[in-house]
Design a protein around this motif. Structure first.
Motif, PDB file in Angstrom:
ATOM      1  N   LEU A 289       6.880  -3.948  12.926  1.00  0.00           N
ATOM      2  CA  LEU A 289       7.115  -2.581  12.463  1.00  0.00           C
ATOM      3  C   LEU A 289       8.325  -2.575  11.532  1.00  0.00           C
ATOM      4  CD1 LEU A 289       6.567  -0.509  15.746  1.00  0.00           C
ATOM      5  CD2 LEU A 289       5.033  -0.684  13.767  1.00  0.00           C
ATOM      6  N   VAL A 290       8.296  -1.679  10.570  1.00  0.00           N
ATOM      7  CA  VAL A 290       9.346  -1.629   9.548  1.00  0.00           C
ATOM      8  C   VAL A 290       9.938  -0.229   9.478  1.00  0.00           C
ATOM      9  CG1 VAL A 290       9.871  -1.931   7.102  1.00  0.00           C
ATOM     10  CG2 VAL A 290       8.152  -3.399   8.191  1.00  0.00           C
ATOM     11  N   LYS A 291      11.271  -0.149   9.542  1.00  0.00           N
ATOM     12  CA  LYS A 291      11.979   1.133   9.402  1.00  0.00           C
ATOM     13  C   LYS A 291      12.174   1.439   7.920  1.00  0.00           C
ATOM     14  CE  LYS A 291      15.466  -0.088  12.083  1.00  0.00           C
ATOM     15  NZ  LYS A 291      16.731   0.092  12.848  1.00  0.00           N
TER      16      LYS A 291
ATOM     17  N   GLY B   6       8.320  10.008   8.023  1.00  0.00           N
ATOM     18  CA  GLY B   6       9.466   9.136   8.252  1.00  0.00           C
ATOM     19  C   GLY B   6       9.302   8.070   9.305  1.00  0.00           C
ATOM     20  N   GLU B   7       8.109   7.983   9.935  1.00  0.00           N
ATOM     21  CA  GLU B   7       7.972   6.983  10.994  1.00  0.00           C
ATOM     22  C   GLU B   7       7.837   5.576  10.429  1.00  0.00           C
ATOM     23  OE1 GLU B   7       3.650   8.179  10.180  1.00  0.00           O
ATOM     24  OE2 GLU B   7       5.560   9.220  10.419  1.00  0.00           O
ATOM     25  N   ASP B   8       7.941   4.580  11.303  1.00  0.00           N
ATOM     26  CA  ASP B   8       7.836   3.187  10.901  1.00  0.00           C
ATOM     27  C   ASP B   8       6.448   2.895  10.329  1.00  0.00           C
ATOM     28  OD1 ASP B   8      10.309   3.072  12.071  1.00  0.00           O
ATOM     29  OD2 ASP B   8       9.671   1.893  13.803  1.00  0.00           O
ATOM     30  N   ILE B   9       6.406   1.919   9.438  1.00  0.00           N
ATOM     31  CA  ILE B   9       5.125   1.401   8.946  1.00  0.00           C
ATOM     32  C   ILE B   9       4.991  -0.047   9.424  1.00  0.00           C
ATOM     33  CG2 ILE B   9       4.870   2.982   7.013  1.00  0.00           C
ATOM     34  CD1 ILE B   9       6.170  -0.519   6.428  1.00  0.00           C
ATOM     35  N   SER B  10       3.881  -0.682   9.075  1.00  0.00           N
ATOM     36  CA  SER B  10       3.646  -2.044   9.562  1.00  0.00           C
ATOM     37  C   SER B  10       3.761  -3.054   8.435  1.00  0.00           C
ATOM     38  CB  SER B  10       2.258  -2.146  10.203  1.00  0.00           C
ATOM     39  OG  SER B  10       1.247  -1.833   9.255  1.00  0.00           O
ATOM     40  N   VAL B  11       3.986  -4.295   8.804  1.00  0.00           N
ATOM     41  CA  VAL B  11       3.947  -5.416   7.859  1.00  0.00           C
ATOM     42  C   VAL B  11       3.138  -6.524   8.508  1.00  0.00           C
ATOM     43  CG1 VAL B  11       6.171  -6.321   8.691  1.00  0.00           C
ATOM     44  CG2 VAL B  11       5.278  -7.052   6.468  1.00  0.00           C
ATOM     45  N   HIS B  12       2.279  -7.158   7.724  1.00  0.00           N
ATOM     46  CA  HIS B  12       1.401  -8.223   8.203  1.00  0.00           C
ATOM     47  C   HIS B  12       1.621  -9.451   7.325  1.00  0.00           C
ATOM     48  CE1 HIS B  12      -0.920  -5.066  10.397  1.00  0.00           C
ATOM     49  NE2 HIS B  12      -0.478  -4.350   9.388  1.00  0.00           N
TER      50      HIS B  12
ATOM     51  N   GLY C  67       0.867  -1.178   0.000  1.00  0.00           N
ATOM     52  CA  GLY C  67       0.000   0.000   0.000  1.00  0.00           C
ATOM     53  C   GLY C  67       0.902   1.226   0.000  1.00  0.00           C
ATOM     54  N   ASP C  68       1.044   1.874  -1.131  1.00  0.00           N
ATOM     55  CA  ASP C  68       1.963   3.010  -1.234  1.00  0.00           C
ATOM     56  C   ASP C  68       1.463   4.149  -0.350  1.00  0.00           C
ATOM     57  OD1 ASP C  68       3.572   5.215  -2.095  1.00  0.00           O
ATOM     58  OD2 ASP C  68       3.903   4.179  -3.992  1.00  0.00           O
ATOM     59  N   GLY C  69       2.275   4.517   0.635  1.00  0.00           N
ATOM     60  CA  GLY C  69       1.895   5.593   1.546  1.00  0.00           C
ATOM     61  C   GLY C  69       0.955   5.170   2.656  1.00  0.00           C
ATOM     62  N   MET C  70       0.771   3.866   2.843  1.00  0.00           N
ATOM     63  CA  MET C  70      -0.201   3.340   3.800  1.00  0.00           C
ATOM     64  C   MET C  70       0.404   3.236   5.195  1.00  0.00           C
ATOM     65  SD  MET C  70      -2.500  -0.147   3.392  1.00  0.00           S
ATOM     66  CE  MET C  70      -1.123  -1.265   3.779  1.00  0.00           C
ATOM     67  N   GLY C  71       0.526   4.376   5.850  1.00  0.00           N
ATOM     68  CA  GLY C  71       1.053   4.397   7.207  1.00  0.00           C
ATOM     69  C   GLY C  71       0.036   3.887   8.214  1.00  0.00           C
ATOM     70  N   VAL C  72       0.450   3.821   9.476  1.00  0.00           N
ATOM     71  CA  VAL C  72      -0.411   3.275  10.521  1.00  0.00           C
ATOM     72  C   VAL C  72      -1.661   4.118  10.715  1.00  0.00           C
ATOM     73  CG1 VAL C  72      -0.546   2.731  12.982  1.00  0.00           C
ATOM     74  CG2 VAL C  72       1.486   2.095  11.677  1.00  0.00           C
ATOM     75  N   SER C  73      -1.545   5.451  10.630  1.00  0.00           N
ATOM     76  CA  SER C  73      -2.738   6.292  10.776  1.00  0.00           C
ATOM     77  C   SER C  73      -3.711   6.059   9.628  1.00  0.00           C
ATOM     78  CB  SER C  73      -2.351   7.773  10.859  1.00  0.00           C
ATOM     79  OG  SER C  73      -1.631   8.185   9.711  1.00  0.00           O
TER      80      SER C  73
ATOM     81  N   ALA D  41       3.661  -1.444   3.562  1.00  0.00           N
ATOM     82  CA  ALA D  41       3.685  -0.157   2.865  1.00  0.00           C
ATOM     83  C   ALA D  41       5.128   0.167   2.534  1.00  0.00           C
ATOM     84  CB  ALA D  41       3.085   0.940   3.746  1.00  0.00           C
ATOM     85  N   ASP D  42       5.346   1.177   1.727  1.00  0.00           N
ATOM     86  CA  ASP D  42       6.717   1.610   1.471  1.00  0.00           C
ATOM     87  C   ASP D  42       7.115   2.750   2.401  1.00  0.00           C
ATOM     88  OD1 ASP D  42       4.854   3.225   0.243  1.00  0.00           O
ATOM     89  OD2 ASP D  42       5.865   3.309  -1.692  1.00  0.00           O
ATOM     90  N   HIS D  43       6.141   3.548   2.797  1.00  0.00           N
ATOM     91  CA  HIS D  43       6.378   4.686   3.700  1.00  0.00           C
ATOM     92  C   HIS D  43       5.030   5.186   4.178  1.00  0.00           C
ATOM     93  CE1 HIS D  43       4.906   7.193   0.452  1.00  0.00           C
ATOM     94  NE2 HIS D  43       5.761   6.591  -0.358  1.00  0.00           N
ATOM     95  N   SER D  44       5.031   6.168   5.035  1.00  0.00           N
ATOM     96  CA  SER D  44       3.783   6.754   5.530  1.00  0.00           C
ATOM     97  C   SER D  44       3.634   8.176   4.992  1.00  0.00           C
ATOM     98  CB  SER D  44       3.772   6.760   7.059  1.00  0.00           C
ATOM     99  OG  SER D  44       4.801   7.595   7.542  1.00  0.00           O
ATOM    100  N   HIS D  45       2.641   8.887   5.518  1.00  0.00           N
ATOM    101  CA  HIS D  45       2.386  10.283   5.160  1.00  0.00           C
ATOM    102  C   HIS D  45       2.137  11.096   6.417  1.00  0.00           C
ATOM    103  CE1 HIS D  45       2.035  10.605   0.710  1.00  0.00           C
ATOM    104  NE2 HIS D  45       1.942   9.289   0.812  1.00  0.00           N
TER     105      HIS D  45
END
Length: 526
Positions: A98-100, A490-496, A60-66, A391-395
């Motif tokens: 969580l992914v850096k 720049g915060e961590d994203i998740s992986v499931h 999910g491109d840009g699919m951060g935790v929020s 995701a690749d990163h968040s927003h």
């Protein structure tokens, strides 16, 4: 051993009912309490196979935790529930971490560097594709000897079928990182390379051309290797494959001249000549006509540029398949190979909606990604298929204020015990979701194309939303810092993950670890 022992003891206590002797019945009978028990038992009973026949990677491109949280709530509310208690399909997977996401040279990353990490097992710089950190962005010559091998390439060499799907242009950074080597993510076709001003770039191949020549290039790079090419490619971006000549326009072209290529090459025709038994499709009718049992290769380019936002898909001139439909079709084609398959799927327009400052489209496309994941789960066997969702990163997308439970996630904040919107110190209401930077407030009503926000200058600061319906598709949230486009965060994203090797997803990991999980599951590198 200590942790394992504690787990066994806890499982024994739960199954024997011993907890009920020490914890009040009013507590053990509570729905939340029982759900927690069931979830833990489910995890304790998971079998831990390592080897997988198939791997599906969803990005999910840009699919951060929020974004996940807000999409989960919106999905529930669209179904008539309060929303907070639900789960997106992949949030019920048994393993997560969580992914850096940082790039070698960037604290807040871009998609080129992040997807290169997931595809190759090493982190790289922002803006470059399929190469290591030694490459200088924009320098063609610096790529020589610094190319990486991707999971898609390794799968092809192993005889495993491969597929790449995106709702963005198929030459865009995330899908391109699976197959291309480029000193600049923007070199989607030869017209983007400014070769006249930079003659040394003539030695490099544009990204679209690399996709068409994937098989040839891979066999040249590794002597003795014989591959049959990527079996499934579907997404947008037709303009990068067609000559800059109106005579080659597709039926749903939105530009007077659809193609961008200045070298007169028609890459669609070239692909058809390479794979005469394959199916090239550009609309919904062509997609639906594909016979998954007999088709060996699919090349689908469903839009001149990016595919439509899910909310706008029905407005497409020629019609487009949904992400879930493309996922199901791809699996039905790829699973014809008894050796297995590796499929990577990007929901690219989550990112684009966030850049435009439009939460509605970002969340709607996230919900569609969850539907695509469910389609993949339904079409595969969890004993032989590893499914990874990340995701690749968040927003810079936030959920704030103190709204009461069940308050519309796209609405204005209404506090606990109240029926009226809460007011800020300036006496005006405010929304639950918003952006730290970007184009800012827009009230475009039912406009379902988030990119319409770019027609006006950035607007910072507060607006009186008292009479504005903030839940409509065309509402764009306020932002704090005015910019021409909202930025990544720049915060961590998740992986499931679920399926063989999924249990290896634990803790907080570097993004490059995802490649190593895929490699371990498929045995790509012996």
């Amino acid at each position: 051993m200590i942790k394992q022992g504690l787990s066994l003891v806890l499982a024994s206590l739960i199954s024997s009912g011993a907890l009920a002797q020490t914890v009040p019945a009013t507590q053990t009978s509570n729905t939340w309490f029982k759900q927690g028990q069931e979830k833990l038992l489910e995890k304790l009973q998971q079998e831990r196979a390592i080897k997988a026949k198939n791997v599906i990677l969803f990005v999910g491109d840009g699919m951060g935790v929020s974004t996940l949280t807000a999409a989960r709530i919106l999905a529930g509310q669209l179904n008539g529930d309060m929303g907070e208690e639900g789960y997106l399909s992949f949030e019920e997977f048994p393993y997560s971490a969580l992914v850096k996401t940082y790039n070698v040279d960037a604290q807040t990353p871009d998609s080129a560097g992040t997807m290169t990490a997931m595809m190759s097992g090493l982190k790289s710089d922002a803006g470059v594709l399929g190469v290591n950190e030694e490459v200088v962005r924009g320098s063609c010559s610096s790529t020589k000897g610094n190319e990486v091998v991707t999971a898609v390439e390794l799968a092809e060499i192993k005889g495993i079928s491969t597929g790449i799907i995106s709702t963005a242009r198929i030459t865009h950074a995330t899908p391109a990182a699976a197959y291309a080597k480029s000193a600049d993510r923007n070199w989607e076709d030869i017209s983007d390379m400014a070769i006249a001003e930079n003659p040394e770039r003539a030695d490099c191949e544009d990204i679209a051309s690399q996709l068409i020549n994937f098989e040839t290039n891979l066999e040249k790079r590794f002597l003795g290797v014989d591959v049959d090419g990527i079996e499934v490619v579907m997404g947008g971006g037709r303009r990068h494959f067609l000559p800059k000549d109106a005579a080659f326009n597709s039926t749903d072209a939105v530009s007077a001249v659809e193609g961008d290529r200045t070298d007169s090459r028609n890459l669609v025709t070239e692909w058809q000549e390479k794979y005469p038994q394959g199916s090239y499709v550009m609309d919904k009718a062509g997609f639906e006509a594909i016979n998954a049992d007999s088709t060996t290769q699919i090349f689908g380019l469903f839009n001149e540029s990016h595919m439509q936002y899910e909310a706008d898909r029905e407005n497409d001139i020629a019609g487009e398949p949904s992400l879930a439909e493309m996922t199901a079709k791809a699996i039905n084609v790829l699973d014809n190979n008894e050796k297995g398959f590796f499929l990577t799927i990007e929901s690219g327009r989550i990112d684009h909606a966030h850049h435009a400052g439009n939460a509605s489209n970002a969340l709607t496309d996230t919900i569609e990604l969850a539907k695509a994941v469910k389609a993949a789960v339904d079409a595969t066997n969890d004993e032989e298929t590893l499914i990874i969702v990340t995701a690749d990163h968040s927003h810079v997308f936030t959920i704030a204020g103190y709204p009461k439970r069940g308050n519309p996630i796209l609405g204005k904040v209404v506090g606990v015990g109240s029926e009226e919107p809460s007011l800020a110190k300036d006496g005006m209401p405010y929304t639950t979701v918003g952006y730290a930077n970007g184009l800012g407030y827009r009230d475009l009503g039912n406009e379902s194309n988030a990119d319409a926000s770019y027609s006006e200058a950035a607007m910072a600061g507060r607006m009186d939303l008292s009479s504005v319906d903030t839940t409509v598709t065309g509402f764009h949230q306020e932002s704090t810092v005015p910019l021409g486009s909202e930025t990544h965060a720049g915060e961590d994203i998740s992986v499931h993950a679920m399926g063989p090797s999924a249990h290896l997803i634990q803790g907080t990991v570097e993004q490059s670890v995802i490649f190593h999980l895929i490699n371990r599951a498929l045995g790509l590198v012996d």
